[in-house]
Every structure is written in C-alpha cells, then in structure tokens.
Design an enzyme around this catalytic site. Structure first.
Site, PDB file in Angstrom:
ATOM      1  N   GLU A 215      -3.151   1.077  -8.020  1.00 44.56           N
ATOM      2  CA  GLU A 215      -2.069   1.757  -7.305  1.00 44.56           C
ATOM      3  C   GLU A 215      -1.003   2.256  -8.280  1.00 44.56           C
ATOM      4  O   GLU A 215      -0.877   1.743  -9.382  1.00 44.56           O
ATOM      5  CB  GLU A 215      -1.468   0.817  -6.255  1.00 44.56           C
ATOM      6  CG  GLU A 215      -2.510   0.332  -5.239  1.00 44.56           C
ATOM      7  CD  GLU A 215      -1.948  -0.536  -4.130  1.00 44.56           C
ATOM      8  OE1 GLU A 215      -0.731  -0.439  -3.856  1.00 44.56           O
ATOM      9  OE2 GLU A 215      -2.726  -1.307  -3.529  1.00 44.56           O
ATOM     10  N   TYR A 216      -0.271   3.268  -7.846  1.00 41.99           N
ATOM     11  CA  TYR A 216       0.791   3.897  -8.646  1.00 41.99           C
ATOM     12  C   TYR A 216       0.246   4.457  -9.963  1.00 41.99           C
ATOM     13  O   TYR A 216       0.890   4.386 -11.008  1.00 41.99           O
ATOM     14  CB  TYR A 216       1.934   2.915  -8.897  1.00 41.99           C
ATOM     15  CG  TYR A 216       2.554   2.408  -7.617  1.00 41.99           C
ATOM     16  CD1 TYR A 216       3.343   3.245  -6.831  1.00 41.99           C
ATOM     17  CD2 TYR A 216       2.309   1.117  -7.163  1.00 41.99           C
ATOM     18  CE1 TYR A 216       3.892   2.803  -5.633  1.00 41.99           C
ATOM     19  CE2 TYR A 216       2.850   0.660  -5.957  1.00 41.99           C
ATOM     20  CZ  TYR A 216       3.633   1.512  -5.210  1.00 41.99           C
ATOM     21  OH  TYR A 216       4.171   1.076  -4.029  1.00 41.99           O
ATOM     22  N   MET A 278      -6.016   1.850   3.205  1.00 43.77           N
ATOM     23  CA  MET A 278      -4.979   0.852   3.503  1.00 43.77           C
ATOM     24  C   MET A 278      -4.010   1.409   4.547  1.00 43.77           C
ATOM     25  O   MET A 278      -2.841   1.705   4.259  1.00 43.77           O
ATOM     26  CB  MET A 278      -4.264   0.457   2.209  1.00 43.77           C
ATOM     27  CG  MET A 278      -5.200  -0.199   1.200  1.00 43.77           C
ATOM     28  SD  MET A 278      -4.429  -0.614  -0.391  1.00 43.77           S
ATOM     29  CE  MET A 278      -4.325   1.000  -1.177  1.00 43.77           C
ATOM     30  N   TYR A 280      -1.836   0.743   6.786  1.00 47.27           N
ATOM     31  CA  TYR A 280      -0.799  -0.155   7.303  1.00 47.27           C
ATOM     32  C   TYR A 280       0.423  -0.054   6.401  1.00 47.27           C
ATOM     33  O   TYR A 280       0.414   0.691   5.421  1.00 47.27           O
ATOM     34  CB  TYR A 280      -1.293  -1.614   7.371  1.00 47.27           C
ATOM     35  CG  TYR A 280      -2.283  -2.010   6.296  1.00 47.27           C
ATOM     36  CD1 TYR A 280      -1.898  -2.232   4.984  1.00 47.27           C
ATOM     37  CD2 TYR A 280      -3.639  -2.165   6.605  1.00 47.27           C
ATOM     38  CE1 TYR A 280      -2.818  -2.591   4.013  1.00 47.27           C
ATOM     39  CE2 TYR A 280      -4.567  -2.519   5.637  1.00 47.27           C
ATOM     40  CZ  TYR A 280      -4.145  -2.739   4.336  1.00 47.27           C
ATOM     41  OH  TYR A 280      -5.060  -3.086   3.379  1.00 47.27           O
ATOM     42  N   GLU A 281       1.476  -0.762   6.754  1.00 49.57           N
ATOM     43  CA  GLU A 281       2.753  -0.783   6.023  1.00 49.57           C
ATOM     44  C   GLU A 281       3.612   0.459   6.283  1.00 49.57           C
ATOM     45  O   GLU A 281       4.373   0.884   5.423  1.00 49.57           O
ATOM     46  CB  GLU A 281       2.538  -0.980   4.519  1.00 49.57           C
ATOM     47  CG  GLU A 281       2.086  -2.386   4.139  1.00 49.57           C
ATOM     48  CD  GLU A 281       3.184  -3.456   4.260  1.00 49.57           C
ATOM     49  OE1 GLU A 281       4.018  -3.572   3.341  1.00 49.57           O
ATOM     50  OE2 GLU A 281       3.178  -4.167   5.290  1.00 49.57           O
ATOM     51  N   TRP A 403      -6.499  -6.825   6.275  1.00 47.71           N
ATOM     52  CA  TRP A 403      -5.563  -7.395   5.311  1.00 47.71           C
ATOM     53  C   TRP A 403      -4.596  -8.278   6.087  1.00 47.71           C
ATOM     54  O   TRP A 403      -3.776  -7.788   6.818  1.00 47.71           O
ATOM     55  CB  TRP A 403      -4.783  -6.323   4.547  1.00 47.71           C
ATOM     56  CG  TRP A 403      -3.831  -6.978   3.593  1.00 47.71           C
ATOM     57  CD1 TRP A 403      -2.536  -7.357   3.834  1.00 47.71           C
ATOM     58  CD2 TRP A 403      -4.115  -7.404   2.254  1.00 47.71           C
ATOM     59  NE1 TRP A 403      -1.999  -7.972   2.747  1.00 47.71           N
ATOM     60  CE2 TRP A 403      -2.934  -8.019   1.765  1.00 47.71           C
ATOM     61  CE3 TRP A 403      -5.244  -7.344   1.440  1.00 47.71           C
ATOM     62  CZ2 TRP A 403      -2.860  -8.552   0.473  1.00 47.71           C
ATOM     63  CZ3 TRP A 403      -5.163  -7.867   0.169  1.00 47.71           C
ATOM     64  CH2 TRP A 403      -3.985  -8.443  -0.305  1.00 47.71           C
TER      65      TRP A 403
END
Length: 426
Positions: A215-216, A278, A280-281, A403
């Site tokens: 990530e990033y 992913m 979510y969040e 998750w």
C-alpha cells in the site's frame, strides 16, 4: 432463513413460537449471552432444518457424512455447535440440510493474525476456502521477515482451506512503507531474492500461495508493481502456488491519491490469479460517523472492478467490525474505537439503545450516552451481511474476503452458509 428484526415486546420465546423453532436454537445460533434482554431493531437469524440426523452408537462425522452424501466440512458448517470438533454422542441431533435453495457458490477468504483464539479459528475454518495469515514482511533487499504462525497452515489444511502468506511492506512502526515498496520494485535482484525466500518458506511450512498487500506505493512505480506481480505468478504457479493481490477500493482508473494510483486494476487483475478488493473503511477511526462499508459505495467499486477485471478473479471485501464514535465529531481530533459486531449489539442492549437501519448504506447504527457524552455506533448485522453477499452474487464474483476473523460473528457464517455453497479444496 428468516431475519427477524426485534420489535418492542418481542421475546425469544414469542419469536420461537411465531416461527415454530426451538428457543435454544435461536439463542445459540445468534450467540445471545443474555437471551432475556433484547433491544428494538436487533436482528436475529432464524434457520429451519430440513433434514436432521440422530447420532447412533459407533457413528463418526466421517461415517455420517458418507452415508448422507455430504462432506464433514458441510456437517461442521450446518452444525456450528460442534465448534469445528469431531466429538459427537449418541442421540445428538445434527442438521444435514436447511430449508431453502442455495443461490450459488462462493469462495471465502478470511484474514487472521497468528494470535487468533484457536477455538475461534476452529469454528471459522469450516467456512473458509482460504486463510490469509497476516503478516510477513518484504524487505527492500529481498529479505523476508517471518512470523510465528503457530501452525495456522496445518490447521487450515485440516479444514480444507488453503493457507496464504500475506506479504506486506510494513515498517517497524506498523505502517505501510511506500519507500520500502519502491526500493524492492526498482531492484530486479531483490525481487528474485524475495521470490526464492517465499518459495522456500511456503514449501517448508505448507502454504498454498501468497497474498500481496503493498500500500501507498509511489505512482511512478505503478507499472513496476504490476510487473512484479506478473513475475510472482509466472514463477509460483508452475510450482503449485497461487498469487493474490489486495487492491484499494477504486471507482475509476484515474482515481487520485497515494493509496489508489499504483493499484492499476486492469494490469493487476491480469497479473494475479485473484484480487482481494478492500471494500471497507469508508467509516474509519478518524472519519465522521458512517457505515464502514456502505452498500452504495461498495456497489460503485464493484461496478468499476468488473469493467477492468474478470469477475471470476474478484473477491469483495467484507468488514467484520464496526466503530464507536464520540459526538460531536471534531475533524483531526476525534478517534473512533473499533468494536466487534456482537459486542456492538450487547452494548446497545446494555445502554437501552434502539438499533436503526440505514436503507441506503444497508447498515445498522445506534446512538447512546455514556458519562453524559453522546456516542454513535455503526456495525454489521445479518441484514447488512445478506445485502453484501447478494451484491457479490449479483456481480458474479468469485468470492468474498473477510477482514478479519479474530472476533467470532455467528450471523456472518449463518447467512453465508444458508445461502451459498462454500468452495473447498478438493
């Protein structure tokens, strides 16, 4: 299956009578620790057994499965009271089949840390196709930081699940490092060394593949990242290992932001065997109160995903948690606390809070007061899980990815098992 939403005056006894099912089944299936205490808006899953088997002297789960044309995994899925164990006794009633037809088949991935409670792990593994063990570290020079995985691969294999190593670029402070990723992606020798380390570790410890979660990543390394995943697949697949890649939830190819730009859906969808999105969040520790995975937002991500990646390679992320915010929310200062879905309902009961349901987000929420401070809680329940699984089915996705599985959430597995065939290793 029926999802019964509690109304004022409802009791487990009255619900059991209305649906003609045993009270004890409702209590156990939904994990009700204090069944005499319910709150309006709370969701309960009601299951209706179609075929039941009475255990005879000398029976084993294997013999029962064989004589009824099913697998031991299915017996565990239909009978969560077994807890993933094989101890049975004469006279015990086991459900062979529930009322209602399955909508289709789904592969299911679940993320776990090595310190997962082993009883939770055993209860959950019957419902998993893959177990992603979090997390191993990819070093800039191609070294591999390993963890004490406490024999999780062996446990996964026992339940017909394929264990995956989650490969990350986490720095010592626990955050994702774009610099580490960039160093690795710009050094072919380091990549080769890392792949050799992965092969050696997976072979020695019984893993079936790797789940890459970088990530990033700097946007300049976008193509190099896809090339690295391609190299991984081309090297690992002939050896019998599979390659997954975790993707940020994008809604367009040109979405801006460091989290998104190096995750090229089209390239990575072609490079890997499968992708884990992913999704979510949206609601997170530093956000304003909202659903963690609002269905309308997840739908937008899946609409773009299937336009760039074959749906048969996509796993849609499902969160197994919620957040508890204090009000008023102060941007840059307020920090919400993570809360499990079962704990969220128990807290609503204890605080006398009625649970509402947002039809757009397809998520439950409630407000309560503690020490004269107002709180707002968003979480998942049977209704939100059902809507997310239906979305995965609508888009013909290969599967879903949870998750994470550290907290046992019975309604997730009840709804999943009732409506879908869970793919298992042959």
């Amino acid at each position: 299956m029926v999802i019964h939403v509690i109304k004022p005056g409802d009791t487990v006894y009255s619900i059991a009578r209305a649906h003609d099912v045993p009270m004890q089944r409702i209590i156990f299936d939904n994990g009700l620790h204090e069944p005499a205490r319910l709150t309006p808006g709370q969701a309960l899953v009601i299951l209706f057994p179609k075929r039941v088997y009475s255990v005879q002297q000398g029976d084993t789960l294997g013999s029962i499965a064989a004589k009824n044309g099913m697998t031991v995994y299915q017996l565990w899925q239909n009978n969560p009271q077994l807890g993933g164990n094989d101890r049975i006794f004469p006279g015990q009633q086991l459900v062979l089949e529930y009322e209602g037809a399955k909508k289709g088949a789904l592969a299911v991935n679940g993320y776990a840390y090595p310190n997962i409670d082993l009883s939770i792990l055993r209860k959950t593994l019957p419902y998993l196709t893959y177990l992603s063990v979090f997390a191993f570290g990819a070093q800039p020079d191609g070294g591999l930081s390993v963890i004490d995985d406490r024999n999780l691969p062996e446990a996964a294999r026992e339940f017909g699940a394929i264990p995956l190593m989650v490969l990350t670029t986490l720095a010592p402070d626990g955050t994702f490092s774009g610099e580490r990723a960039s160093c690795l992606l710009n050094c072919p020798a380091a990549q080769q060394r890392l792949i050799e380390n992965l092969i050696a570790y997976m072979t020695a410890h019984g893993y079936g593949g790797v789940d890459v979660d970088f990530e990033y990543i700097p946007p300049a390394d976008r193509d190099r990242y896809a090339a690295f995943i391609t190299l991984l697949r081309q090297t690992l697949n002939p050896l019998g290992f599979t390659v997954f890649v975790a993707l940020a939830p994008k809604t367009s190819s040109d979405q801006r932001g460091l989290l998104y730009e190096a995750h090229d859906y089209a390239q990575l969808g072609q490079a890997a065997n499968n992708v884990l999105i992913m999704s979510y969040e949206w609601g997170y520790a530093h956000s304003a109160p909202m659903a963690v995975a609002p269905l309308n937002k997840v739908r937008q991500v899946m609409q773009y995903a299937v336009s760039a990646i074959p749906s048969t390679r996509i796993f849609m992320g499902i969160p197994n948690y919620g957040y508890d915010w204090t009000l008023p929310h102060v941007p840059g200062q307020s920090v919400a606390q993570s809360i499990g879905n079962v704990a969220a309902v128990e807290q609503a009961v204890n605080r006398g809070a009625s649970i509402a349901f947002d039809e757009t987000a397809q998520s439950p929420f409630y407000n309560y007061y503690r020490d004269r401070v107002e709180h707002e809680v968003w979480f998942e329940d049977a209704r939100s899980i059902e809507s997310k699984l239906a979305l995965a089915h609508e888009f013909h996705l290969h599967g879903v990815s949870v998750w994470n599985i550290m907290r046992y959430f019975p309604q997730l597995w009840l709804v999943l098992n009732d409506q879908y065939i869970i793919q298992k290793q042959d």
